[in-house]
Scaffold this motif. Structure first.
Motif, PDB file in Angstrom:
ATOM      1  N   LEU A 558       0.817  -1.220   0.000  1.00  0.00           N
ATOM      2  CA  LEU A 558       0.000   0.000   0.000  1.00  0.00           C
ATOM      3  C   LEU A 558       0.849   1.269   0.000  1.00  0.00           C
ATOM      4  O   LEU A 558       0.424   2.321  -0.489  1.00  0.00           O
ATOM      5  CB  LEU A 558      -0.939   0.016   1.218  1.00  0.00           C
ATOM      6  N   VAL A 561       1.390   3.636  -3.072  1.00  0.00           N
ATOM      7  CA  VAL A 561       0.390   4.618  -3.519  1.00  0.00           C
ATOM      8  C   VAL A 561       0.807   6.004  -3.030  1.00  0.00           C
ATOM      9  O   VAL A 561       1.192   6.162  -1.862  1.00  0.00           O
ATOM     10  CB  VAL A 561      -1.008   4.252  -2.973  1.00  0.00           C
ATOM     11  N   ILE A 564       0.202   7.585   0.665  1.00  0.00           N
ATOM     12  CA  ILE A 564       0.037   6.520   1.666  1.00  0.00           C
ATOM     13  C   ILE A 564       1.403   6.119   2.218  1.00  0.00           C
ATOM     14  O   ILE A 564       2.264   5.609   1.481  1.00  0.00           O
ATOM     15  CB  ILE A 564      -0.649   5.280   1.070  1.00  0.00           C
ATOM     16  N   ALA A 569      -1.229   3.379   5.906  1.00  0.00           N
ATOM     17  CA  ALA A 569      -1.553   2.022   5.448  1.00  0.00           C
ATOM     18  C   ALA A 569      -2.045   1.180   6.617  1.00  0.00           C
ATOM     19  O   ALA A 569      -3.028   0.443   6.507  1.00  0.00           O
ATOM     20  CB  ALA A 569      -0.323   1.386   4.806  1.00  0.00           C
ATOM     21  N   LEU A 590     -13.575   4.252   1.046  1.00  0.00           N
ATOM     22  CA  LEU A 590     -12.178   4.586   1.321  1.00  0.00           C
ATOM     23  C   LEU A 590     -12.034   6.034   1.756  1.00  0.00           C
ATOM     24  O   LEU A 590     -11.279   6.356   2.672  1.00  0.00           O
ATOM     25  CB  LEU A 590     -11.319   4.327   0.081  1.00  0.00           C
ATOM     26  N   MET A 596      -8.277  10.207   5.216  1.00  0.00           N
ATOM     27  CA  MET A 596      -8.271   9.991   3.766  1.00  0.00           C
ATOM     28  C   MET A 596      -8.954  11.150   3.045  1.00  0.00           C
ATOM     29  O   MET A 596      -9.865  11.799   3.569  1.00  0.00           O
ATOM     30  CB  MET A 596      -8.997   8.686   3.434  1.00  0.00           C
ATOM     31  N   THR A 600      -6.842  10.621  -2.729  1.00  0.00           N
ATOM     32  CA  THR A 600      -6.050   9.486  -2.243  1.00  0.00           C
ATOM     33  C   THR A 600      -6.880   8.207  -2.270  1.00  0.00           C
ATOM     34  O   THR A 600      -6.371   7.133  -2.599  1.00  0.00           O
ATOM     35  CB  THR A 600      -5.543   9.746  -0.808  1.00  0.00           C
ATOM     36  N   VAL A 604      -5.908   4.720  -4.155  1.00  0.00           N
ATOM     37  CA  VAL A 604      -5.866   3.411  -3.492  1.00  0.00           C
ATOM     38  C   VAL A 604      -6.790   2.431  -4.212  1.00  0.00           C
ATOM     39  O   VAL A 604      -6.435   1.270  -4.461  1.00  0.00           O
ATOM     40  CB  VAL A 604      -6.272   3.539  -2.005  1.00  0.00           C
ATOM     41  N   TYR A 605      -7.967   2.913  -4.567  1.00  0.00           N
ATOM     42  CA  TYR A 605      -8.952   2.068  -5.264  1.00  0.00           C
ATOM     43  C   TYR A 605      -8.376   1.549  -6.575  1.00  0.00           C
ATOM     44  O   TYR A 605      -8.476   0.344  -6.868  1.00  0.00           O
ATOM     45  CB  TYR A 605     -10.216   2.889  -5.519  1.00  0.00           C
ATOM     46  N   LEU A 608      -5.474  -1.062  -5.960  1.00  0.00           N
ATOM     47  CA  LEU A 608      -5.907  -2.386  -5.510  1.00  0.00           C
ATOM     48  C   LEU A 608      -6.508  -3.219  -6.639  1.00  0.00           C
ATOM     49  O   LEU A 608      -6.668  -4.433  -6.493  1.00  0.00           O
ATOM     50  CB  LEU A 608      -6.924  -2.255  -4.363  1.00  0.00           C
TER      51      LEU A 608
END
Length: 611
Positions: A558, A561, A564, A569, A590, A596, A600, A604-605, A608
């Motif tokens: 993580l 990113v 992050i 994380a 998220l 968050m 961001t 992250v989305y 992943l």
């Protein structure tokens, strides 16, 4: 539980002499609640009123109930023992071991049916049947019924005769010559009545007396040229002789003996005494003793209670399953009451050991009914206690293992076995915080230190970490044991610690202690239990390490990113609880997480969902 009265009793105990004698503890009503003997009265009585928090629960209740005590000085420790026996018998104090044999009378019943049956019964009823007895021992009655049914090939099925004649094929007992096959209708009522009469003679006169009667009848029938009847008597004689031969000569030594086994589990304990007379097992007596403190002391008290109450014959040899406190004094006591030598013996091999194991198995089975465990589980714990030289059965066992991944991810696992079974609600995981690198000894020290410190903080609760184990097992050898022993000594905790040693194929092979190893040359049940514990603690520690490593790897990913870092994380994982929940979260979910932003969250989305 208030102990405000202890100070005065402690001061009174300090004034006692150092002589041998007997002490009597009384409650608030003046009733004698405990009688004990002492080699040195001052030392023994004072021990009750010092370090009260270390007392077992039963002793704690006894001390709490004690409001006064008195002592009787004797000329010797043996005189104290004799006086103690006499006073226990006289006062029956509630905190002494009192053997209350709950057996009632037992009877043999010969039914009044057209084709009578012989059975064991607990109560005498006026029903027209023929009753034999009373007998004190249910064991003797049930054994006699079994013997007489086999010797005379009597039916033991549920069929009713003559109603069920020829209504079905004879059962297996007929084909293996354990039943005359009454169901085929070929045995007359008169012939069956004669067989029952002979069976009753066998019960009342024994095998030898019954054989003499049958032999005289066989000879008379033969002289009268009634060869069919003579053959009938001959067959009965052969059946009785065969049964006599099959009855185990369980002890080839000519002397009579008693065999005593005592099994403890938590607050319950059970004693079984097997009586060997004329080389045969003739009786079994079972006593539920409740809570006992220490096995060797309980054996001594049990022997004195059993043979000192009168009416119990004392054999020349008493076989024991373990050490007995004051054995020399007790042997002298038994010798004086018997009028000749009586020996306490702990057999290490041969017939004696087999009999002791038989008594122990019976005690385990009786105790198992009370605590909802199998006799095999309790026997394994008892066997383990003997193998390790423990003073009591380890009902609550904690086992520890350290697991690491490439020297990086280090965890400790603690599992609990209670009464021989895993107690998964008590399992604990430890993240190694103070040790750098793959150092098993230091990691084990850290885990045990943290666990025992938690005990000191929570001991008032008596639950979870607030409860001490009866035994600690470490997945490792002498080095692991030596590494953690000083921790227990520094904390003033007396808990047995042993290691579980594996062979080159990672299978349990021995138990380690600081002075060497204990091989499993005997004790298959104990070996199976330790193997099960070692495999379970290894599985738990390994799975804990794998989960942590997987979580750590995911956290590290993580941090690739933008926006992050390691802290954010970790915060994300904490918020969503599982990797799966985080991986399937929407952008909105998220973004709603602490710290968050929408930008961001989108990053992250997208990350992943990369291949």
């Amino acid at each position: 539980m208030s102990f405000d009265h202890i100070k005065g009793l402690r001061e009174k105990a300090r004034q006692l002499p150092g002589d041998p004698g007997v002490y009597l503890m009384r409650d608030s009503a003046g009733q004698i609640i405990y009688v004990g003997k002492a080699k040195a009265l001052r030392t023994r009585v004072s021990s009750y009123f010092r370090s009260i928090e270390k007392h077992p629960e039963k002793t704690l209740r006894q001390v709490h109930a004690t409001r006064d005590f008195e002592t009787i000085v004797t000329a010797s420790e043996f005189e104290a023992l004799v006086l103690e026996c006499s006073m226990i018998k006289q006062y029956q104090p509630k905190y002494n071991i009192l053997l209350k044999d709950d057996k009632g009378y037992h009877y043999l019943r010969v039914s009044a049916d057209e084709y009578p049956r012989i059975s064991a019964e607990k109560q005498l009823v006026s029903d027209g049947a023929k009753w034999l007895g009373p007998y004190i021992s249910s064991f003797v009655v049930s054994q006699t019924v079994d013997e007489v049914n086999k010797a005379f090939m009597l039916p033991t099925c549920k069929r009713k005769f003559p109603d069920d004649f020829r209504k079905g094929r004879p059962c297996l007992n007929y084909h293996i010559q354990q039943c005359i096959g009454l169901c085929n209708g070929r045995t007359s009522k008169e012939r069956f009545s004669e067989i029952i009469e002979q069976a009753v003679e066998f019960i009342t006169q024994g095998a030898s007396g019954s054989l003499e009667l049958l032999e005289s009848r066989m000879l008379a029938a033969s002289e009268a040229m009634d060869f069919e009847k003579a053959a009938f008597y001959r067959d009965r004689m052969r059946a009785i002789q065969r049964m006599a031969d099959q009855q185990n000569v369980v002890f080839t030594k000519s002397e009579d003996a008693d065999v005593l086994a005592l099994l403890q589990n938590g607050k319950e304990s059970c004693a079984v005494i097997l009586k060997i007379r004329g080389q045969r097992l003739v009786d079994k007596q079972t006593f539920q003793l409740g809570e006992i403190e220490e096995l060797s002391a309980a054996r001594g008290e049990l022997i004195l209670s059993y043979y000192g109450q009168g009416g119990t014959d004392i054999p020349g040899s008493i076989l024991l399953d373990g050490q007995c406190e004051d054995s020399a004094l007790i042997e002298r006591y038994l010798r004086e009451h018997r009028g000749k030598k009586a020996v306490l013996h702990i057999p290490a091999r041969g017939e004696g050991l087999r009999l002791v194991k038989m008594a122990g198995a019976n005690a385990a089975q009786q105790l198992a009914h009370k605590i909802e465990r199998t006799g095999r589980e309790l026997a394994a714990l008892d066997e383990l206690a003997r193998l390790l030289g423990l003073s009591r059965t380890p009902d609550y066992i904690e086992a520890y293992d350290i697991s690491n991944y490439a020297g990086q991810t280090m965890v400790g696992g603690m599992i609990v076995f209670e009464n021989g079974r895993p107690l998964k609600s008590a399992y604990k995981k430890f993240n190694i915080k103070e040790v750098t690198g793959p150092d098993d000894y230091a990691s084990m020290r850290e885990v045990l230190t943290r666990r025992l410190n938690r005990y000191l903080e929570e001991k008032e609760s008596g639950k979870g970490f607030g409860k001490l184990p009866d035994l600690i097992l470490l997945d490792g050898g002498q080095g692991h044991v030596s590494a953690v022993k000083p921790i227990l000594e520094e904390m003033g905790l007396d808990i047995p610690v042993f290691g579980m040693v594996k062979d080159t194929k990672h299978k349990t092979r021995a138990i380690a202690q600081t002075g060497g190893e204990i091989a499993f040359t005997s004790g298959k049940s104990a070996f199976a239990l330790v193997t099960k514990i070692q495999e379970e603690v290894h599985r738990f520690a390994l799975s804990t390490m794998q989960q942590k490593h997987k979580k750590g790897s995911f956290t590290l990913r993580l941090t690739q990113v933008d926006g992050i870092g390691e802290k954010r994380a970790a915060a994300l994982l904490k918020h969503f609880k599982t990797q799966k929940a985080l991986s399937t979260a929407t952008v909105e979910d998220l973004a709603a997480a602490p710290g968050m932003t929408v930008k961001t969250a989108q990053a992250v989305y997208d990350f992943l969902r990369l291949p």
